[in-house]
Design an enzyme around this catalytic site. Structure first.
Site, PDB file in Angstrom:
ATOM      1  N   HIS A 136      51.184   0.227 -98.791  1.00 29.99           N
ATOM      2  CA  HIS A 136      52.394   0.140 -99.667  1.00 29.99           C
ATOM      3  C   HIS A 136      53.496   0.715 -99.203  1.00 29.99           C
ATOM      4  CE1 HIS A 136      54.596  -0.146-103.462  1.00 29.99           C
ATOM      5  NE2 HIS A 136      54.566   0.904-103.628  1.00 29.99           N
ATOM      6  N   ASP A 172      54.101  -5.813-105.526  1.00 31.86           N
ATOM      7  CA  ASP A 172      53.597  -7.190-105.832  1.00 31.86           C
ATOM      8  C   ASP A 172      53.850  -8.049-104.586  1.00 31.86           C
ATOM      9  OD1 ASP A 172      56.334  -7.203-105.239  1.00 31.86           O
ATOM     10  OD2 ASP A 172      57.084  -8.077-107.034  1.00 31.86           O
ATOM     11  N   CYS A 175      56.655  -5.318-101.409  1.00 29.44           N
ATOM     12  CA  CYS A 175      57.058  -4.139-101.432  1.00 29.44           C
ATOM     13  C   CYS A 175      58.161  -3.479-100.217  1.00 29.44           C
ATOM     14  CB  CYS A 175      55.725  -3.084-101.463  1.00 29.44           C
ATOM     15  SG  CYS A 175      54.725  -3.265 -99.686  1.00 29.44           S
TER      16      CYS A 175
END
Length: 1222
Positions: A354, A216, A219
């Site tokens: 990510h 979101d 991370c």
């Protein structure tokens, strides 16, 4: 840069990884077996969720997936991890839990996404909501309450360096939990080679795994927070600490990185640390290596960033060791004085957008990172690695450590922060998480900030728009689009067209929208009044047990609702407390009426009485109850003490019980609603595994901890539970009399104010302990009788037969015992094994099929039992509304059709193997009872069983298969063989009888069954009648019919599923005006009529046939007087039917009898079977008596009607059917 696929052998898929071999003895391992065995394994298993905060009961097929997703918390568990795995042998459990929730696709609560999967009662989204509070608050160790950090002399902001020596170790059972355990974003594939190298360095043990974090935009801090404490609780504090750290040490950072980072960039770097930072358009969101370096200094511990092997070998900064170089090494130690061990994060894909954490596994050896995978230090000299990281002899290092934050402390911390959240926002964070789940995620809305969701949830609660389902736990919102309420809107126009000019002093109700509105004349709009509006059904499971929700997440219960509080002493057996008048009770109250008389005024009131509470202070006090009643209805009356004493005496009389187990609680709809996540009580779970005590449709006692049921099913459960207790009491004459309502006398020894210590009856507490030496078995016979038999653990097959013979008066040689699901025959033991106990468990149900040579005594007992059960069934099902019965029948039929499809059979082939479905309480029995009522000999058909006609047999209280040419047959697996045998026999007899009775074999025959017509060409085009098979006209059994009835008109209505006959009490039934061209009705089957043009007959041919019939009738009328005079001398009375048969057979060739008659005639009989016992032998007497009463004028205008008679046409193909009788 994309990562090439790893070389063979191929890596195992993430869900699930290969585990240790399963033990063959385990039910769960048996369920995972594959191949042909897996396809044939049709067992259904059940088990409990292993999460201690969940423990929901789960049902799954033995041949299904090896991992099961919990319907309550959303975690996915291996079958070996489930608690209390056992086989479910009852078909009702399978249908209502597996098919209804899985195969039927019934809308239920939406599948939980990774943010809302709960572990230990906490979801990721819940933790995100509390994280801002944890940045400013701490927990007082003495009180356990939250307190501002500044009030505890710990500064304004939480110091994340306090977590510098903490490390999260994941529990093995949670490794595969979606949203909490192993990452499912593709990192297992991307990092395969890296993880394999780590595995080889740790003695080929998997001890460092990538786990999930939400993507979101936070991370990096989510990954660090999870690596520290296992939850995303500290993401907000980490960002604020990082921002503060950069601001305080900006000069040192600028000096250290002046060759790499321009001075103008530092403002953006610091701004990116803010928790509420929103990047400019076109700028990628996320933290960079400089932020990881800053976090290492904030935490006073190294952070190692890993990548794929190819990425780590490249020249880019895709992997690095971030050392706390700005912090002295002596400050980077834990309480034990040793250096803080590094934590590990990694990229999840080649896109490198990510971060995910790599954590160890609890109970396994601490993971070691080999020297060849230890990246170079970032931003500082390489020799500092040895200063901040303790290296092993081989040059590797230990990751994480073993100082984990205890779950108990973490939950206490969360509870304290929840109180602060409630104080600040006026709403509980779990309710905000549910709003996010049901109102945002389900519509695909993502990226909504938690602050916005919190505000929306708070407004919905304040507006009384939030409702929670007591069945599935889902949230529903009573929401109406504003444009519907404005001029031109749907509801506005509806109100105006209905009521005309809208007024401000009136409320306008819209039942279909569950809405009540008032009118605002200033804005000219309707204003919803959500306080007066109530949602009537859940938007997800469509259950009707929906209640409003308060801001703290509590439910606005109604009296009788089952709450979430556990109960250990309840007599109702559901295991939960019930809400009543603002308090929670172990039991529902008993209700009885009472009459108050004072001063010429009479008041009737209902008293709700609590007597069996584990907390004696909750038991009803007779004097308090009496005083409240008198004060309520006669306040301030002088001398009312006498009335109080009278009321006390009446209440004591009502509550005095001879039997301590007499407990008849008030029947509250939804009081025992079945919910997802219900489990058995701990007492029941501590025993040896037992079967779920859930027997057939007629007698099942549903276990509330294991089912998710609709309102109809819950109501049936409550009523059937009451019926079971009544049937048990029939065993003694004394209890029989009490059941019939004899007044109970007051016994001083039985009057008590405190709770009873007597145990609950077995039917009221189905999970109550039973000794290991006994087991109770429910026995049901195919003629409707049933009983509960207690067997010893050593009971043999022959002893079981003797018990059945004593209970039902059925000799052993006539017993066919079936058990299990699908039902299979219990075979006698082999030679030498006669002493072996029968393979039945406590709570099982067996069915006794009585073989054909049943004795008269047995038939008499069966008829008596069937009558008794029928009356009790009426008493039970009478409480259900027609809508509820209809819903129940539809659900059961839907489940039956799907189950038959799964078994690879059509519905009839599957259903005929389950005779109880056609008996009292069965689904087909219930459909007929609900649709048309039960009457002996009444016929019906079912859409799901095309081509089959059934008849109700009142003596046996069951439906039987009706074959026109052969008779009625009880439903059973061999019914088709019986029909074929009977049809063959009847055909042979019919051929001989048909050729002897008439020299002419034309299209029309007149036999003992009336007029029949050959339909070999047209019959296959006719759709079977699917309505009621009522009798036509007067179905009197007396051959001497009422002369007045013969003068009434023919009953003729084209039937489309409703009654097409009048009752026998009506003397003037409606007349069907037949049209000679297109309105002729032809009866083609029992209860089936069709238009002449639908049969494609030649109108000219029919007209010719009609004229011949008229001539025949005229001839009969002209010769009637002579025929009656000469009857006694010329022929015997029995010759008349034969003579008339020959006349009609030779004269009438085709067409419909009723269209050829000059007058209308009443019809007798009904859709009876061809071989039923009628008054064939008395036809002559009937004719004689009937014509003797006619006047001459009547003889000229009408003819005598014939009784129903049997008829078989030898030339018809496969089938013959009776026409309407005239």
């Amino acid at each position: 840069m994309s990562q090439p696929p790893p070389p063979p052998p191929p890596l195992p898929p993430p869900p699930p990884p290969p585990e240790a071999p399963q033990t063959p003895s385990s039910l769960a391992s048996a369920a995972a077996s594959g191949g042909l065995l897996k396809r044939r394994d049709r067992r259904i298993l059940s088990g409990s969720c292993p999460d201690p905060k969940c423990q929901a009961r789960l049902f799954f097929p033995a041949s299904g997936s090896v991992s099961i997703e919990c319907t309550e918390c959303g975690q996915r568990h291996e079958q070996q991890q489930l608690l209390g795995v056992e086989e479910v042998t009852d078909p009702d459990v399978v249908l209502h839990n597996l098919l209804r929730n899985a195969l039927l696709g019934v809308t239920g609560a939406p599948k939980k996404n990774t943010e809302l999967v709960k572990v230990m009662g906490l979801s990721n989204y819940h933790c995100k909501l509390l994280s801002p509070i944890l940045a400013r608050y701490g927990m007082d160790k003495q009180t356990g309450r939250a307190k501002l950090l500044r009030d505890m002399n710990q500064g304004e902001l939480f110091d994340c360096a306090l977590l510098g020596d903490r490390a999260f170790l994941i529990e093995p059972e949670h490794v595969n939990t979606v949203g909490y355990g192993k990452d499912r974003s593709g990192s297992l594939l991307y990092l395969h080679d890296t993880l394999e190298d780590i595995k080889r360095a740790n003695k080929s043990q998997e001890c460092l795994i990538p786990v999930h974090v939400d993507g979101d935009g936070h991370c990096l801090v989510h990954a660090v927070s999870r690596a520290l404490v296992g939850r995303e609780l500290f993401w907000h504090a980490l960002r604020e600490n990082l921002k503060q750290h950069f601001q305080q040490h900006l000069a040192r950072y600028q000096a250290l990185f002046h060759d790499f980072i321009d001075a103008a960039e530092w403002e953006d770097i610091i701004n990116e640390c803010d928790p509420l930072f929103v990047p400019p358009e076109g700028v990628p969101l996320g933290l960079r290596n400089i932020h990881i370096f800053g976090l290492a200094n904030v935490l006073h511990r190294p952070i190692i960033l890993l990548d794929s092997l190819s990425g780590m070998r490249s020249s880019g900064d895709y992997s690095a060791t971030f050392l706390p170089g700005l912090i002295p090494a002596e400050k980077c130690t834990g309480k034990d004085g040793h250096l803080n061990k590094p934590i590990c994060i990694a990229w999840s894909s080649s896109g490198r957008n990510h971060y995910i954490p790599l954590v160890g596994i609890k109970g396994a050896a601490l993971p070691k990172l080999p020297m060849n995978l230890l990246p170079k230090a970032w931003g500082v000299p390489q020799d500092l690695i040895k200063k901040y990281i303790k290296l092993e002899e081989d040059g590797g290092c230990v990751i994480g450590g073993d100082r984990s934050l205890q779950d108990k402390y973490l939950l206490r911390l969360v509870a304290a922060m929840e109180e602060v959240f409630m104080d600040k926002h006026g709403i509980h964070p779990s309710l905000v998480a549910d709003v996010h789940q049901y109102f945002y995620r389900r519509t695909g809305v993502i990226g909504v900030q938690p602050e916005e969701v919190t505000a929306a949830a708070k407004k919905a609660v304040m507006d009384n728009r939030l409702h929670k389902c007591l069945l599935c736990g889902a949230l529903s919102e009573l929401h109406v689009p504003p444009e519907w309420l404005a001029p031109g809107g749907k509801l506005y126009n509806l109100a105006k067209s209905t009521h005309g000019q809208l007024r401000t002093d009136k409320n306008y109700s819209f039942p279909l929208n569950n809405l009540v509105c008032s009118y605002d004349s200033v804005k000219d709009v309707l204003v919803p009044d959500y306080g007066m509006s109530n949602l009537t059904a859940c938007n997800w499971c469509h259950g009707t047990s929906v209640r409003k929700v308060r801001g703290d997440g509590s439910i606005v219960y109604l009296d009788g609702d089952r709450t979430n509080s556990r109960s250990t002493g309840g007599k109702c057996g559901c295991g939960f407390k019930h809400f009543w008048d603002g308090k929670e009770y172990d039991n529902l109250p008993e209700a009885f009426p009472i009459t108050l008389e004072w001063g010429g005024r009479v008041v009737r009131e209902t008293v709700y009485w609590f007597q069996y509470e584990s907390d004696s202070s909750l038991n009803s006090n007779v004097y308090d109850v009496a005083m409240k009643l008198v004060t309520k209805h006669f306040p301030g009356e002088f001398g009312s003490e006498i009335l109080v004493q009278k009321v006390v005496h009446t209440i004591l009389h009502q509550t005095a019980k001879k039997n301590p187990d007499d407990y008849t609680p008030v029947n509250i709809d939804g009081a025992h609603a079945q919910r997802v996540g219900d489990v058995q009580g701990q007492e029941s779970e501590s025993q040896l595994p037992t079967k779920i005590i859930l027997t057939g449709q007629k007698t099942k006692t549903l276990h509330k901890e294991e089912l998710n049921m609709s309102k109809t099913e819950r109501t049936i459960q409550q009523n059937i539970t009451e019926q079971a207790s009544v049937m048990q009491k029939r065993k003694t004459e004394k209890l029989k009399q009490e059941q019939k309502g004899q007044p109970r006398t007051v016994s001083p020894s039985t009057i008590r104010d405190g709770p009873s210590s007597a145990p609950a009856t077995p039917t009221k507490a189905p999970y109550s302990p039973t000794t290991s030496k006994e087991k109770k078995i429910r026995i049901t016979t195919n003629d409707g009788r049933q009983s509960m038999v207690t067997l010893k653990s050593s009971t043999t097959f022959f002893e079981l037969q003797e018990s059945i013979a004593r209970e039902f008066n059925i000799p052993p040689y006539l017993q066919c015992i079936r058990y299990g699901f699908p039902p299979k025959e219990l075979m006698p033991p082999q030679a030498g094994m006669e002493k072996e106990p029968v393979p039945l468990q406590h709570g099982d149900r067996i069915t006794i099929e009585i073989l054909k040579s049943k004795a008269e005594g047995g038939q008499s007992a069966a008829a008596h039992s069937a009558h008794t059960v029928k009356q009790e069934d009426i008493a039970v099902t009478g409480k259900l509304s027609s809508k509820e019965l209809q819903e129940q029948a539809e659900k059961e039929m839907y489940s039956l059709c799907l189950l038959a499809t799964l078994m690879g059979e059509d519905v009839w082939s599957y259903a005929k193997g389950l005779p109880h479905m056609f008996q009292q309480g069965g689904v087909f029995y219930s459909i007929m009872k609900k649709t048309m009522g039960m009457a002996d000999g009444k016929h019906c058909t079912f859409p799901h069983l095309p081509g089959k006609t059934f008849v109700y047999n009142a003596s046996e209280d069951r439906l039987e298969l009706c074959v026109d040419a052969a008779g009625h047959f009880p439903i059973g697996p061999d019914v088709e063989d019986l029909v074929k045998e009977a049809v063959s026999q009847v055909r042979a007899e019919a051929t001989t009888r048909s050729r002897e009775s008439s020299p002419s074999h034309g299209l029309l025959k007149l036999g003992s069954g009336g007029v029949v017509k050959k339909k070999s060409e047209q019959l296959h085009n006719v759709t079977a009648f699917q309505g009621k098979g009522h009798s036509l006209g007067t179905a009197s059994g007396n051959p001497h019919l009422d002369p007045r009835a013969r003068e009434t008109s023919v009953v003729r209505k084209h039937n489309t599923g409703t009654d097409f006959s009048n009752s026998s009490t009506k003397t003037e039934p409606s007349v069907f005006t037949a049209s000679s061209s297109n309105s002729e009705l032809i009866r083609i089957a029992p209860g089936v009529v069709t238009m002449r043009d639908g049969r494609q007959l030649d109108p000219d041919l029919v007209e010719a046939q009609r004229k011949k019939l008229q001539e025949m009738v005229s001839s009969i009328q002209a010769s009637m007087d002579r025929h009656l005079r000469d009857q006694s001398t010329e022929q015997s009375p029995s010759d008349l039917p034969q003579r008339k048969t020959e006349v009609v057979s030779s004269s009438a060739k085709s067409g419909s009898l009723q269209t050829g008659l000059p007058e209308s005639f009443p019809l007798t009989g009904g859709t009876e079977n061809l071989n039923t016992e009628t008054t064939d032998g008395c036809v002559a007497d009937a004719l004689g008596a009937a014509f003797a009463t006619r006047s001459k004028a009547q003889r000229g205008n009408s003819v005598e009607e014939l009784e129903e008679m049997d008829s078989q046409d030898a030339e018809m193909t496969n089938t013959t059917e009776p026409m309407d009788h005239s």
